[in-house]
Scaffold this motif. Structure first.
Motif, mmCIF file in Angstrom:
data_model
loop_
_atom_site.group_PDB
_atom_site.id
_atom_site.type_symbol
_atom_site.label_atom_id
_atom_site.label_comp_id
_atom_site.label_asym_id
_atom_site.label_seq_id
_atom_site.Cartn_x
_atom_site.Cartn_y
_atom_site.Cartn_z
ATOM 1 N N ARG A 32 -7.619 -4.438 8.754
ATOM 2 C CA ARG A 32 -7.307 -3.330 7.845
ATOM 3 C C ARG A 32 -8.360 -2.236 7.976
ATOM 4 N N PHE A 49 -8.204 3.305 4.311
ATOM 5 C CA PHE A 49 -8.466 3.135 2.897
ATOM 6 C C PHE A 49 -7.227 3.578 2.148
ATOM 7 N N GLU A 50 -6.768 2.725 1.245
ATOM 8 C CA GLU A 50 -5.628 3.135 0.441
ATOM 9 C C GLU A 50 -5.962 2.949 -1.016
ATOM 10 N N HIS A 51 -5.914 4.036 -1.765
ATOM 11 C CA HIS A 51 -6.132 3.931 -3.208
ATOM 12 C C HIS A 51 -5.035 3.046 -3.767
ATOM 13 N N ASP A 100 -8.164 8.973 4.683
ATOM 14 C CA ASP A 100 -7.957 7.532 4.496
ATOM 15 C C ASP A 100 -8.873 6.688 5.367
ATOM 16 N N ASP A 159 -7.405 6.919 10.546
ATOM 17 C CA ASP A 159 -6.825 8.243 10.762
ATOM 18 C C ASP A 159 -6.815 8.600 12.253
ATOM 19 N N GLY A 176 0.812 -1.210 0.000
ATOM 20 C CA GLY A 176 0.000 0.000 0.000
ATOM 21 C C GLY A 176 0.845 1.258 0.000
ATOM 22 N N GLU A 177 0.135 2.356 -0.190
ATOM 23 C CA GLU A 177 0.793 3.652 -0.323
ATOM 24 C C GLU A 177 1.603 4.016 0.916
ATOM 25 N N ARG A 178 1.008 3.734 2.085
ATOM 26 C CA ARG A 178 1.698 4.136 3.311
ATOM 27 C C ARG A 178 2.982 3.347 3.502
ATOM 28 N N THR A 195 0.425 7.259 -5.521
ATOM 29 C CA THR A 195 -0.881 6.699 -5.868
ATOM 30 C C THR A 195 -0.683 5.584 -6.880
ATOM 31 N N ALA A 196 -1.681 4.736 -6.984
ATOM 32 C CA ALA A 196 -1.665 3.751 -8.057
ATOM 33 C C ALA A 196 -1.877 4.464 -9.385
ATOM 34 N N MET A 212 -3.901 6.999 13.644
ATOM 35 C CA MET A 212 -2.665 7.715 13.293
ATOM 36 C C MET A 212 -2.450 8.939 14.162
#
Lengths: 311, 311
Positions: free
Chosen positions: B305, B308-310, B208, B213, A2-4, A120-121, B216
């Protein structure tokens, strides 16, 4: 991944600036030096600005250099960068690691701090965008609009190497020596900023073709410009008019094009000699408007379209 | 139409700031207000962050709001923007005109000046990236890391509207009232910055998913956090645990999530009432680590999980 995870694994280690909070916050603090801060943004897109199979480390370097070119052409020192990365799922993680390593290396070679970004994707194809800030000299930003009638036109480095490299890659000649120049443009060193601050009345970077950019510099300054095609330092040493025009109309040179009074010619040459910067006088400005090109002492007919535009 | 024509026809008219030189130079000057300047960058990609047939004016507004959300969540006022636009040749010029008009309109509604950008062709799909600067308050940037044990957790607006809109579009229900919230997220008004500067110890934007969040925010502050799922203001009014978790784990809410001492609760409510900002207290911070969620007075099991991750 994932992005993070990408950010923490590959990009957070590149970040040293306290204002960036190690990319763990939503925003970064820009540094606030004395004097104006300038900013530019340049994007690279797979299939437009690079070949799909170009090595990712060269793509990272080209991205940084395309932006640095804009900043140093204004006599400014690069400061801080924010990266946008659209990464296709088809490219393996190992490529991302190589990309990030090259990016970090290239940024530090210019003294640039990465302070933020967005990853990003990308459903199809790699795309990248870098925003870069810079600190102007005490005299402010060197604009395109400051050239004076009588000023000489100068250019750094060589013109057309990117075209020769592009042709080689297109034709499958991957060992051609110009391929490196297409993939990783060779900029003037950072010391060019000292020369520009001291001598230039107007400047810009050559990114859309020498001739079209010279015309833009003249137009912004309300002048005409004449380019001596015999004086231009062509990569590969072009001799025919057709090839010279091709090299001088293609983009991605990332050299500095600047105007300076005739009276500082020897100062420019001395400074360039000391700092190892290649500079060439290639023309002059006069009152009026428009671009004239000469070869063998005679005016040549120019094609209608001079500048290079991606897409 | 080439890149330079696009810029002069559609984007140059949006530019009023003298530092931008009407986008005719390679760089723009950033303004230099007193106090720290912050920056953020957010990208939107066709097929990832919006549907291919979403109206382009809504894409322009979403791009601006995704970035504004980061800036105002830090108690800062948006200042200046640089745009990267990757435009596919398959989209007609009329769409570009509509995109630019909506972009200009949205930027001015937040007082943002467009000062630069890069436009390029895109072989497949539209992509956009916006870099946005902001001016912090006199107290500096409100970080994620400032929450204290005992602080209450607050959120603006409603949570999950983007998910409801996304589901509607995916299922072809284009007239669903939540479609607008997916395409054009409704941010807290700019006045939220005054409330945050006055009362918040830590804050971030919800982009996200609320629960991830919140975790986080707690993690950055070295604390644990408990979220009361009965208190969360769900869009559409979810009542089952499953639906509540779905709404609170999806991204693109673009609301502000902040921590504030219990002692300022009445000040928060009074300020929010005066300015017409919807704020809701949804939890609290304590020493320790991790996220707990409660419903009907009992602790609930959370899926592994949350964010949300694009991609």
């Amino acid at each position: 991944m994932g992005e993070r995870d990408w950010i923490s694994r590959y990009f957070a280690p590149l970040v040293a600036s306290p204002g960036a909070a190690a990319l763990r916050d939503d925003v970064a603090e820009l540094s606030t030096p004395s004097g104006p801060v300038i900013a530019t943004v340049d994007a690279l897109v797979e299939g437009v600005h690079f070949f799909p199979d170009d090595p990712v480390d060269t793509i990272a370097r080209k991205l940084v250099r395309a932006n640095v070119s804009d900043i140093i052409a204004k006599g400014a020192r690069p400061l801080e960068a924010l990266l946008t990365l659209g990464w296709p799922g088809t490219r393996p993680e190992e490529q991302l690691a190589r990309f990030a390593a090259a990016l970090g290396d290239e940024l530090s070679s210019w003294g640039i701090r990465l302070i933020g970004g967005d990853t990003t994707a990308s459903p199809q194809g790699l795309f990248l965008s870098l925003t870069l800030t810079g600190q102007s000299g005490p005299g402010g930003v060197i604009r395109r609009s400051g050239a004076q009638a009588g000023d000489r036109l100068w250019v750094t480095g060589a013109i057309g190497a990117a075209l020769l490299g592009y042709r080689a890659l297109r034709d499958g000649r991957v060992d051609d020596p110009h391929v490196a120049a297409y993939r990783e443009p060779q900029l003037a060193p950072l010391a060019i900023t000292g020369l520009l601050r001291d001598c230039a009345t107007g400047s810009m970077d050559v990114s859309d073709g020498l001739l079209g950019d010279a015309r833009m510099l003249a137009e912004a300054s309300g002048l005409s410009v004449t380019v001596d095609l015999d004086a231009v330092p062509y990569a590969g040493g072009a001799s025919t008019l057709e090839e010279r025009l091709a090299l001088a109309s293609w983009g991605d040179d990332y050299q500095v094009l600047f105007a300076a009074p005739e009276s500082v010619t020897s100062r420019i040459l001395a400074y360039a000699g000391e700092e190892g910067i290649k500079v060439t006088q290639i023309g002059s400005f006069a009152s009026g408007a428009g671009l004239t090109a000469c070869m063998d002492g005679a005016r040549v007919n120019l094609p209608e379209r001079l500048g290079f535009e991606h897409g």
